[in-house]
Design an enzyme around this catalytic site. Sequence first.
Site, short mmCIF file in Angstrom:
data_model
loop_
_atom_site.label_atom_id
_atom_site.label_comp_id
_atom_site.label_asym_id
_atom_site.label_seq_id
_atom_site.Cartn_x
_atom_site.Cartn_y
_atom_site.Cartn_z
N ASP A 312 23.83 26.83 -21.80
CA ASP A 312 23.51 28.01 -21.02
C ASP A 312 21.98 28.16 -21.04
OD1 ASP A 312 23.65 30.30 -19.51
OD2 ASP A 312 25.21 31.26 -20.70
C1 BGC Z 1 24.63 33.06 -17.93
C2 BGC Z 1 25.57 32.03 -17.32
C3 BGC Z 1 25.01 31.54 -16.00
C4 BGC Z 1 23.60 31.02 -16.21
C5 BGC Z 1 22.96 30.50 -14.94
C6 BGC Z 1 23.20 32.56 -17.96
O1 BGC Z 1 22.32 33.55 -18.38
O2 BGC Z 1 25.08 33.35 -19.24
O3 BGC Z 1 26.85 32.57 -17.16
O4 BGC Z 1 25.85 30.55 -15.47
O5 BGC Z 1 22.79 32.07 -16.72
O6 BGC Z 1 22.62 31.52 -14.09
#
Ligand code: BGC
Length: 754
Positions: A312
Amino acid sequence: MKKIAALFLTLLIFSCQTNKEEIALSKTANSNSFNAKVTDLVSKMSIAEKAGQMTQLNIDVLMVGEVFNLEEPHRFDPEKLKKAIIDYRVGSVLNVGGHAYSLEKWHQIINGIDSAAKKTPLKIPVLYGIDAIHGANYTMGSTLFPQQLGQAATWNPSLVQKGAEITAYEVRASGIPWNFSPVLDLARQPLWSRFFETYGEDVFLAKQMTHAAIKGYEGENFGDPYHVASCMKHFVAYSMPFTGKDRTPVYLAERQLRELFLPTFQEAIRSGSKTIMINSGEINGIPVHANKKILTDLLRDEMGFKGLAVTDWEDIIKLNTLHRVAPTLKEAVKMAILAGIDMSMVPNDYEFTDLLIELIEEKEIPMSRIDEAVSRILQLKLDLGLFENAAAPSLEDYPLFGSEEFAQAAYETAIESISLLKNDNDILPLPKDTKVFLTGPGADEYIILNGAWTRTWLGRARAYDEENKLTVLDAMKMENDLLSYEKGCDLRASKNTDAALTKARKSDAIVVCVGEQPATEKPGDINSLDLEKAQLDYVKQLQETGKPVILVLIVNRPRIVSEIVEGSDAVLMAYQPGSEGGRAISDLIFGNANPSGKLPFTYPRFGASLITYDHKTTEDLDTGFGMAAFNPQWEFGHGLSYSNFEYSDFKISSDTLTEKGVKVSVTITNSSDLEGKEVVQLYVRDDFASITPPVKRLRNFDKINLKPQETKTVEFQLYPKDLAFVDKNLTWTTEAGSFTVEIANQKKTLVYAP
Ligand code: BGC
């Protein structure tokens, strides 16, 4: 291509689950080997090229301006584009530069990246990834569905599948082949800011929705131009922070992890999901991004996942700066890659790539691990058809993008999601000649209907409201000439309350839409689960007028409303119903449609009493030593209808359960004059077990439609494996003994005697 579009539509309407599909899906899920083209490419790649493939950058890094502060109109900075794609050969790019783009803009972006990739020696296409979590929410004009929690409240997997198919179609129309969805975390901590992004608190319900979503996103024939790679997230137990705050520590026994938090992911793997995103947090003191036991031993060796694992946002950096398990960033990179990460969502600089190159050159990370990660990335690109064509498609091939037909699907999902939690004296539906006073912060707000991940990350910018979409006010005005409106209250402060109360007193019925500020992740952290005081006070003032009050909840999670439930004649839980939500709420209030949504979670009555429906018997024990401590506002699975459903003839084919299974059946009659849908829910309690058994667990369900006075018999097969739990040896087991089988408060005992 048009023909393909027509075929797609037919599939969309008539898609159903067959054994053949199941077999095909699990075959894809289990294919281990890499294609010869992949192996050949990997053998030709330099260390730098491999490190580049494992790098994912935020689109901002390639554009004119600063990260998070791009110059409008957004456009590539040719130097930055060259640096990322040609010099560093990054494998993947993600996201939007702060707000949604038109289809045309997306095509410029995708084609710009693709042209650059074609100038590299190996011409490896770039994999673009996006969060399209309730529709293609970062493409202007796309169809917006209810958020996942509302989708689960439909208890109708075919609607979830259709929504995922439409989302995939519209994401692909934008030129993007990879979607960071669905969220498979279970919502068992109501404070958590991402509660609305889940399929609710129950394992069985969430598993059914998971299967439907993966099928919808990835299709029957993975790699066709109308489907995308799904990304199950966030592996694992992200949703259970002890404090309720996003990305804070989770403390969890392995038994619970296996029984509650693994099954949705296992289901997604079985259904063929191609990629997985890792939980940003820590479990029992170990950040998941650094946990080889979870990322390799469990996910790969035990659960059989063969696809791509992406971090993430900034999570390798956080091993060093926030989790503090790695004294340097270089150590963090080594930890994560050795634990099993294939791609790093870096995403805002090149440090990861530079350090990874050093680590490979210094042999701190074996080439076999790197080749495995790169092969997974290339295999996905190949399976998606990107080596043949990674350029943006022709718009002509996507005639249904943003169509009325797709909006209708979003509308039907919203209608089946919205749950009627209370309806004293059948106050709803309201006759259309009622003098309605509509009020509240959610009544005329498109952003509140949609929530976060709508055109922007937090979904708060009104600049992206769509002119052709209706708020609750717009929709109700079209049905009711006598309607009056005053906001009366903002989310956190009163607003023109006196004027509102004057109008309320002149009305026959008050519809008040309370709401919650769109939010997710850290900005969604709250210190109290109570609905904002200003809104509670305002609703009380409305109730003091003596007029009937219909309370509509448009919230991200179950905000406590116990102070205003008693004084409300009806309560509708709308979740965040999406862009057709205004129309759906209005149609349910005026009886153009009949509610059939059921809560996919336990709605708490008190902020300090957050107990799920499948709690232990000890949690029922109250201060007077009675058994009434579990006292939620509304139970999991609760939801009323304007029809009346009567249950009878509850039967089990045998008193004894063997490996052959038993048939459980029940007859349901719609004794009203109104057609309606009912969710038949089968619960089972393990009466005594070696691990304290929950009071009951959902083991099956079926949603049926009944015409006025129609009767149907619903049958479920129940096998010993359906009653299993994770025992003290961490294995799924069904112990001999008695079980209580329950449908709609009818109970029977079943004995398992293997
Ligand atoms: C979130 C994810 C997301 C990613 C990309 C992160 O901060 O936890 O769910 O897919 O950002 O935007």
